[in-house]
Design a protein around this motif. Structure first.
Motif, PDB file in Angstrom:
ATOM      1  N   GLU A 248      -1.573  14.294   1.369  1.00  0.00           N
ATOM      2  CA  GLU A 248      -1.339  14.201  -0.174  1.00  0.00           C
ATOM      3  C   GLU A 248      -2.219  14.605  -1.160  1.00  0.00           C
ATOM      4  OE1 GLU A 248       2.063  15.466  -0.599  1.00  0.00           O
ATOM      5  OE2 GLU A 248       2.507  15.420   0.792  1.00  0.00           O
ATOM      6  N   PHE A 249      -3.274  14.078  -0.978  1.00  0.00           N
ATOM      7  CA  PHE A 249      -4.353  13.805  -1.209  1.00  0.00           C
ATOM      8  C   PHE A 249      -5.474  14.622  -1.028  1.00  0.00           C
ATOM      9  CE2 PHE A 249      -1.894   9.948  -1.564  1.00  0.00           C
ATOM     10  CZ  PHE A 249      -1.971  10.137  -2.866  1.00  0.00           C
ATOM     11  N   ASP A 250      -6.211  14.385  -1.913  1.00  0.00           N
ATOM     12  CA  ASP A 250      -7.538  15.438  -1.681  1.00  0.00           C
ATOM     13  C   ASP A 250      -9.343  14.834  -1.675  1.00  0.00           C
ATOM     14  OD1 ASP A 250      -6.828  18.060  -2.774  1.00  0.00           O
ATOM     15  OD2 ASP A 250      -7.419  18.328  -5.241  1.00  0.00           O
ATOM     16  N   ASP A 251      -8.776  13.606  -1.992  1.00  0.00           N
ATOM     17  CA  ASP A 251     -10.189  12.562  -1.400  1.00  0.00           C
ATOM     18  C   ASP A 251      -9.144  11.033  -1.962  1.00  0.00           C
ATOM     19  OD1 ASP A 251     -12.552  10.819  -1.181  1.00  0.00           O
ATOM     20  OD2 ASP A 251     -12.648  11.351  -2.916  1.00  0.00           O
ATOM     21  N   VAL A 252      -9.794  10.912  -1.092  1.00  0.00           N
ATOM     22  CA  VAL A 252      -8.702   9.365  -0.396  1.00  0.00           C
ATOM     23  C   VAL A 252      -9.621   8.667   0.128  1.00  0.00           C
ATOM     24  CG1 VAL A 252      -7.324   7.193   0.543  1.00  0.00           C
ATOM     25  CG2 VAL A 252      -6.962   9.814  -0.526  1.00  0.00           C
ATOM     26  N   THR A 253      -9.885   7.473  -0.727  1.00  0.00           N
ATOM     27  CA  THR A 253     -10.977   5.602   0.070  1.00  0.00           C
ATOM     28  C   THR A 253     -10.803   4.660  -0.457  1.00  0.00           C
ATOM     29  OG1 THR A 253     -12.277   5.960  -2.743  1.00  0.00           O
ATOM     30  CG2 THR A 253     -13.319   7.409  -0.543  1.00  0.00           C
ATOM     31  N   PHE A 254     -10.736   3.726   0.934  1.00  0.00           N
ATOM     32  CA  PHE A 254     -10.446   2.721   0.835  1.00  0.00           C
ATOM     33  C   PHE A 254     -11.118   1.338   0.466  1.00  0.00           C
ATOM     34  CE2 PHE A 254      -6.946   5.024   3.391  1.00  0.00           C
ATOM     35  CZ  PHE A 254      -5.725   4.822   2.514  1.00  0.00           C
TER      36      PHE A 254
ATOM     37  N   CYS B 224       0.381  -0.715  -0.151  1.00  0.00           N
ATOM     38  CA  CYS B 224       0.555   0.198   0.389  1.00  0.00           C
ATOM     39  C   CYS B 224       1.073   1.410   0.225  1.00  0.00           C
ATOM     40  CB  CYS B 224      -1.223   0.079   1.530  1.00  0.00           C
ATOM     41  SG  CYS B 224      -2.454   1.547   1.454  1.00  0.00           S
ATOM     42  N   ILE B 225       1.811   1.388   0.559  1.00  0.00           N
ATOM     43  CA  ILE B 225       2.672   2.702   0.903  1.00  0.00           C
ATOM     44  C   ILE B 225       2.535   2.568  -0.800  1.00  0.00           C
ATOM     45  CG2 ILE B 225       4.945   3.331   2.197  1.00  0.00           C
ATOM     46  CD1 ILE B 225       3.597   1.852   4.855  1.00  0.00           C
ATOM     47  N   MET B 226       3.610   1.429  -0.918  1.00  0.00           N
ATOM     48  CA  MET B 226       4.203   1.538  -2.184  1.00  0.00           C
ATOM     49  C   MET B 226       3.900   2.129  -3.405  1.00  0.00           C
ATOM     50  SD  MET B 226       6.836  -1.780  -2.251  1.00  0.00           S
ATOM     51  CE  MET B 226       6.438  -2.040  -3.832  1.00  0.00           C
ATOM     52  N   GLY B 227       2.179   1.679  -3.383  1.00  0.00           N
ATOM     53  CA  GLY B 227       1.879   2.396  -4.391  1.00  0.00           C
ATOM     54  C   GLY B 227       1.126   3.486  -4.046  1.00  0.00           C
ATOM     55  N   ILE B 228       1.013   3.730  -2.903  1.00  0.00           N
ATOM     56  CA  ILE B 228       0.159   5.417  -2.253  1.00  0.00           C
ATOM     57  C   ILE B 228       1.384   6.588  -3.585  1.00  0.00           C
ATOM     58  CG2 ILE B 228      -0.352   6.837  -0.717  1.00  0.00           C
ATOM     59  CD1 ILE B 228      -1.872   4.708   0.760  1.00  0.00           C
ATOM     60  N   ARG B 229       2.681   6.240  -2.631  1.00  0.00           N
ATOM     61  CA  ARG B 229       4.207   6.281  -2.775  1.00  0.00           C
ATOM     62  C   ARG B 229       4.244   6.893  -4.408  1.00  0.00           C
ATOM     63  NH1 ARG B 229       8.601   4.148   1.776  1.00  0.00           N
ATOM     64  NH2 ARG B 229       7.699   6.428   2.595  1.00  0.00           N
ATOM     65  N   ALA B 230       3.841   6.188  -5.059  1.00  0.00           N
ATOM     66  CA  ALA B 230       3.500   6.078  -6.522  1.00  0.00           C
ATOM     67  C   ALA B 230       3.019   7.164  -6.910  1.00  0.00           C
ATOM     68  CB  ALA B 230       4.064   4.671  -7.160  1.00  0.00           C
ATOM     69  N   VAL B 231       1.954   7.280  -6.905  1.00  0.00           N
ATOM     70  CA  VAL B 231       1.076   7.617  -7.099  1.00  0.00           C
ATOM     71  C   VAL B 231       0.660   9.320  -6.932  1.00  0.00           C
ATOM     72  CG1 VAL B 231      -1.935   7.986  -6.939  1.00  0.00           C
ATOM     73  CG2 VAL B 231      -0.943   6.114  -6.975  1.00  0.00           C
TER      74      VAL B 231
ATOM     75  N   CYS C 213       2.844  11.035  -9.291  1.00  0.00           N
ATOM     76  CA  CYS C 213       2.235  10.920 -10.552  1.00  0.00           C
ATOM     77  C   CYS C 213       1.437  12.336 -10.285  1.00  0.00           C
ATOM     78  CB  CYS C 213       1.189  10.070 -11.011  1.00  0.00           C
ATOM     79  SG  CYS C 213       2.057   8.840 -11.288  1.00  0.00           S
ATOM     80  N   LYS C 214       1.217  13.243  -9.117  1.00  0.00           N
ATOM     81  CA  LYS C 214       0.993  14.390  -9.025  1.00  0.00           C
ATOM     82  C   LYS C 214      -0.720  13.771  -8.950  1.00  0.00           C
ATOM     83  CE  LYS C 214       4.037  16.909  -8.903  1.00  0.00           C
ATOM     84  NZ  LYS C 214       5.523  16.837  -7.974  1.00  0.00           N
ATOM     85  N   ILE C 215      -1.382  12.946  -8.551  1.00  0.00           N
ATOM     86  CA  ILE C 215      -3.281  12.690  -8.494  1.00  0.00           C
ATOM     87  C   ILE C 215      -3.245  13.045  -7.343  1.00  0.00           C
ATOM     88  CG2 ILE C 215      -4.892  10.903  -8.447  1.00  0.00           C
ATOM     89  CD1 ILE C 215      -2.319   8.768 -10.399  1.00  0.00           C
ATOM     90  N   LYS C 216      -4.605  13.012  -7.161  1.00  0.00           N
ATOM     91  CA  LYS C 216      -5.152  14.100  -6.383  1.00  0.00           C
ATOM     92  C   LYS C 216      -6.528  13.175  -5.333  1.00  0.00           C
ATOM     93  CE  LYS C 216      -2.158  17.224  -5.244  1.00  0.00           C
ATOM     94  NZ  LYS C 216      -1.385  17.543  -4.276  1.00  0.00           N
ATOM     95  N   VAL C 217      -6.779  12.533  -6.164  1.00  0.00           N
ATOM     96  CA  VAL C 217      -7.737  12.215  -5.564  1.00  0.00           C
ATOM     97  C   VAL C 217      -7.844   9.998  -5.753  1.00  0.00           C
ATOM     98  CG1 VAL C 217     -10.622  11.403  -5.880  1.00  0.00           C
ATOM     99  CG2 VAL C 217      -9.550  13.766  -6.590  1.00  0.00           C
ATOM    100  N   LEU C 218      -8.004   9.583  -5.250  1.00  0.00           N
ATOM    101  CA  LEU C 218      -7.426   8.173  -5.628  1.00  0.00           C
ATOM    102  C   LEU C 218      -8.402   6.838  -4.779  1.00  0.00           C
ATOM    103  CD1 LEU C 218      -4.902   6.518  -5.626  1.00  0.00           C
ATOM    104  CD2 LEU C 218      -4.546   6.726  -3.434  1.00  0.00           C
ATOM    105  N   GLU C 219      -8.895   5.728  -5.419  1.00  0.00           N
ATOM    106  CA  GLU C 219      -9.449   4.855  -4.579  1.00  0.00           C
ATOM    107  C   GLU C 219      -8.536   3.870  -4.087  1.00  0.00           C
ATOM    108  OE1 GLU C 219     -12.859   3.966  -7.025  1.00  0.00           O
ATOM    109  OE2 GLU C 219     -13.448   5.279  -6.968  1.00  0.00           O
ATOM    110  N   VAL C 220      -7.531   3.208  -3.149  1.00  0.00           N
ATOM    111  CA  VAL C 220      -7.481   2.323  -3.430  1.00  0.00           C
ATOM    112  C   VAL C 220      -8.538   0.661  -3.097  1.00  0.00           C
ATOM    113  CG1 VAL C 220      -5.888   1.364  -1.319  1.00  0.00           C
ATOM    114  CG2 VAL C 220      -5.438   4.047  -2.193  1.00  0.00           C
ATOM    115  N   TYR C 221      -7.331  -0.228  -3.667  1.00  0.00           N
ATOM    116  CA  TYR C 221      -8.611  -1.796  -3.809  1.00  0.00           C
ATOM    117  C   TYR C 221      -7.695  -2.021  -2.723  1.00  0.00           C
ATOM    118  CZ  TYR C 221     -12.153   0.956  -6.293  1.00  0.00           C
ATOM    119  OH  TYR C 221     -13.160   1.528  -6.746  1.00  0.00           O
ATOM    120  N   GLY C 222      -8.143  -3.163  -1.505  1.00  0.00           N
ATOM    121  CA  GLY C 222      -7.297  -3.993  -1.168  1.00  0.00           C
ATOM    122  C   GLY C 222      -8.333  -5.499  -1.090  1.00  0.00           C
TER     123      GLY C 222
END
Length: 167
Positions: free
Chosen positions: A59-65, A7-14, A17-26
């Protein structure tokens, strides 16, 4: 811990990329529910990981897990398979992968409509080779070698072709 590390590696990569809205699926209920705050994190080893993830998501405007069961996570398995097939040098730029989703399985697209239909079953060439040691008319040397290799796994009993098994 592995789930948190991924999860940490993926979030750092995102973040890069300067992405501001993120949906994390696990597919780890533990990690997803802990990050959503639905479950308490008690394991001391996981507390630091959770804190780091929660710091990174600022770092994101909106994050959902979102929890996604393993058997429904086919895309992750496909991407993992693709990733294991290539070697990338750190100096190279990795070209994006373009994917298409088809309703029909991919092997069905290999059969062209204008191909000649010979009305023989799929095992016809194996049967003919096992019975008479004869090859198809336009068989190349590679085709013949492949047919011999395939025929090893079959045995002919009268007019019935059986696949060899332990029994």
């Amino acid at each position: 811990m592995v789930e948190y590390e991924a999860c940490i590696m993926g979030i750092r990569a995102v973040i890069e990329c300067k992405i501001k809205v993120l949906e994390v699926y696990g597919d780890s209920t533990l990690v997803i529910y802990q990050l959503n705050g639905e479950w308490e994190t008690r394991d001391p080893k996981l507390i630091d990981y959770q804190k780091l993830v929660l710091e990174l998501v600022k770092e994101f405007d909106d994050v959902t897990f979102c929890y996604l069961p393993r058997d429904e996570n086919q895309m992750a398995y496909a991407l993992a398979t693709l990733a294991s097939m290539i070697k990338v040098n750190k100096q190279e730029d990795v070209k994006p992968i373009q994917m298409s989703i088809y309703e029909t399985p991919a092997h069905c697209y290999n059969i062209e409509d204008d191909e000649e239909k010979d009305d023989h079953p799929w095992y016809h060439n194996i049967f003919q080779y096992a019975k008479n040691r004869e090859y198809p008319n336009q068989a190349s040397e590679n085709d013949k070698r492949t047919l011999r290799r395939l025929a090893i796994d079959y045995v002919l009993d009268g007019e019935i072709l059986y696949k060899r098994r332990k029994d």
